[in-house]
Design a protein around this motif. Structure first.
Motif, PDB file in Angstrom:
ATOM      1  N   PRO A  78     -40.011 -44.453  89.510  1.00  0.00           N
ATOM      2  CA  PRO A  78     -40.622 -45.660  90.067  1.00  0.00           C
ATOM      3  C   PRO A  78     -40.826 -45.483  91.578  1.00  0.00           C
ATOM      4  O   PRO A  78     -40.270 -44.571  92.182  1.00  0.00           O
ATOM      5  CB  PRO A  78     -39.594 -46.750  89.764  1.00  0.00           C
ATOM      6  N   PRO A  79     -41.587 -46.379  92.190  1.00  0.00           N
ATOM      7  CA  PRO A  79     -41.775 -46.279  93.639  1.00  0.00           C
ATOM      8  C   PRO A  79     -40.433 -46.337  94.367  1.00  0.00           C
ATOM      9  O   PRO A  79     -39.544 -47.085  93.973  1.00  0.00           O
ATOM     10  CB  PRO A  79     -42.611 -47.515  93.980  1.00  0.00           C
ATOM     11  N   PHE A  80     -40.298 -45.532  95.404  1.00  0.00           N
ATOM     12  CA  PHE A  80     -39.125 -45.547  96.281  1.00  0.00           C
ATOM     13  C   PHE A  80     -37.825 -45.195  95.562  1.00  0.00           C
ATOM     14  O   PHE A  80     -36.750 -45.521  96.044  1.00  0.00           O
ATOM     15  CB  PHE A  80     -38.981 -46.896  96.987  1.00  0.00           C
ATOM     16  N   MET A 115     -38.705 -51.071  87.233  1.00  0.00           N
ATOM     17  CA  MET A 115     -38.439 -51.043  88.674  1.00  0.00           C
ATOM     18  C   MET A 115     -39.772 -51.040  89.410  1.00  0.00           C
ATOM     19  O   MET A 115     -40.299 -49.987  89.764  1.00  0.00           O
ATOM     20  CB  MET A 115     -37.584 -49.837  89.046  1.00  0.00           C
ATOM     21  N   THR A 116     -40.300 -52.224  89.606  1.00  0.00           N
ATOM     22  CA  THR A 116     -41.580 -52.383  90.285  1.00  0.00           C
ATOM     23  C   THR A 116     -41.366 -53.124  91.599  1.00  0.00           C
ATOM     24  O   THR A 116     -40.303 -53.690  91.840  1.00  0.00           O
ATOM     25  CB  THR A 116     -42.573 -53.169  89.406  1.00  0.00           C
ATOM     26  N   THR A 117     -42.365 -53.138  92.415  1.00  0.00           N
ATOM     27  CA  THR A 117     -42.245 -53.829  93.694  1.00  0.00           C
ATOM     28  C   THR A 117     -42.274 -55.341  93.471  1.00  0.00           C
ATOM     29  O   THR A 117     -42.748 -55.832  92.437  1.00  0.00           O
ATOM     30  CB  THR A 117     -43.397 -53.450  94.641  1.00  0.00           C
ATOM     31  N   ARG A 121     -44.350 -57.628  90.763  1.00  0.00           N
ATOM     32  CA  ARG A 121     -43.697 -58.622  89.893  1.00  0.00           C
ATOM     33  C   ARG A 121     -44.348 -59.989  90.050  1.00  0.00           C
ATOM     34  O   ARG A 121     -44.379 -60.768  89.115  1.00  0.00           O
ATOM     35  CB  ARG A 121     -42.202 -58.691  90.179  1.00  0.00           C
ATOM     36  N   GLN A 143     -44.415 -55.139  99.216  1.00  0.00           N
ATOM     37  CA  GLN A 143     -44.874 -53.884  98.630  1.00  0.00           C
ATOM     38  C   GLN A 143     -43.852 -52.764  98.784  1.00  0.00           C
ATOM     39  O   GLN A 143     -44.023 -51.688  98.226  1.00  0.00           O
ATOM     40  CB  GLN A 143     -46.199 -53.461  99.265  1.00  0.00           C
ATOM     41  N   ARG A 144     -42.781 -53.020  99.557  1.00  0.00           N
ATOM     42  CA  ARG A 144     -41.770 -51.987  99.796  1.00  0.00           C
ATOM     43  C   ARG A 144     -40.388 -52.416  99.328  1.00  0.00           C
ATOM     44  O   ARG A 144     -39.399 -51.760  99.620  1.00  0.00           O
ATOM     45  CB  ARG A 144     -41.752 -51.598 101.265  1.00  0.00           C
ATOM     46  N   MET A 146     -38.276 -52.884  95.945  1.00  0.00           N
ATOM     47  CA  MET A 146     -38.333 -52.516  94.539  1.00  0.00           C
ATOM     48  C   MET A 146     -37.206 -53.167  93.751  1.00  0.00           C
ATOM     49  O   MET A 146     -36.049 -53.121  94.152  1.00  0.00           O
ATOM     50  CB  MET A 146     -38.261 -51.008  94.363  1.00  0.00           C
ATOM     51  N   TYR A 158     -33.236 -56.280  95.098  1.00  0.00           N
ATOM     52  CA  TYR A 158     -34.283 -55.342  95.487  1.00  0.00           C
ATOM     53  C   TYR A 158     -33.731 -54.359  96.511  1.00  0.00           C
ATOM     54  O   TYR A 158     -32.878 -54.706  97.312  1.00  0.00           O
ATOM     55  CB  TYR A 158     -35.464 -56.084  96.128  1.00  0.00           C
ATOM     56  N   SER A 160     -35.093 -51.015  99.253  1.00  0.00           N
ATOM     57  CA  SER A 160     -36.260 -50.504  99.957  1.00  0.00           C
ATOM     58  C   SER A 160     -35.845 -49.309 100.796  1.00  0.00           C
ATOM     59  O   SER A 160     -34.722 -49.279 101.319  1.00  0.00           O
ATOM     60  CB  SER A 160     -36.834 -51.594 100.872  1.00  0.00           C
TER      61      SER A 160
END
Length: 172
Positions: A78-80, A115-117, A121, A143-144, A146, A158, A160
């Motif tokens: 996932p991102p990050f 696990m999305t930003t 979501r 956007q940063r 997650m 979350y 980041s």
């Protein structure tokens, strides 16, 4: 395959990485003292079988966490993802690619696919704002941030890469 719950518990817990358990000492203690059984289960919302961990609550009831097969991680980070502590990354890749109660994202570690930003979501991946921010740190942007876990849609955790190492944000 064992018929002995103690043997199943021991075999399942042997999979867990010690450095991850060190990050969650209260839950690690609960696994040692309140784990009733671990069984292989098949749930309709999961693509593969899971290891279901049955724990006895303080009130005497039972609750279940489903540990997903680490092969479902499938290297689709996932991102990050690299911003997560290394023991968490290891757990998700090698032990359980998600460890939650009933929906792939609640009361545990969400599956990497979930696990999305925060922006994603919310259904608006282009937004990067939030109404209120009470932290002493600069806002990383939606956007940063997650998603890691949550409690239904009420509270979420979350992380980041823009936060200090080992820190996360609770969003209500």
């Amino acid at each position: 395959e064992s018929t002995d719950p103690e043997e199943r518990k021991h075999a399942a817990l042997a999979l867990w990485n010690a450095d991850f358990l060190a990050l969650i000492p209260r839950y690690a203690h609960a696994l040692q003292t309140s784990l009733v059984d671990v069984r292989v289960a098949r749930h309709g919302h999961l693509t593969t079988a899971s290891l279901d961990y049955v724990l006895r609550t303080d009130e005497g009831g039972l609750c279940v966490w489903a540990g997903e097969d680490p092969r479902t991680f499938d290297n689709a980070e996932p991102p990050f993802f690299a911003a997560l502590p290394t023991p968490v990354q290891t757990f998700l890749r090698q032990v359980h690619a998600g460890y939650t109660t009933f929906d792939d994202e609640t009361y545990g570690l969400a599956t990497p696919a979930n696990m999305t930003t925060l922006a994603a979501r919310w259904g608006d991946p282009d937004t990067n704002e939030i109404i209120e921010w009470f932290e002493d740190l600069p806002f990383p942007g939606t956007q940063r941030l997650m998603f890691v876990t949550g409690v239904n849609d009420e509270t979420a955790l979350y992380f980041s890469p823009d936060l200090p190492a080992g820190q996360a944000i609770t969003y209500y």
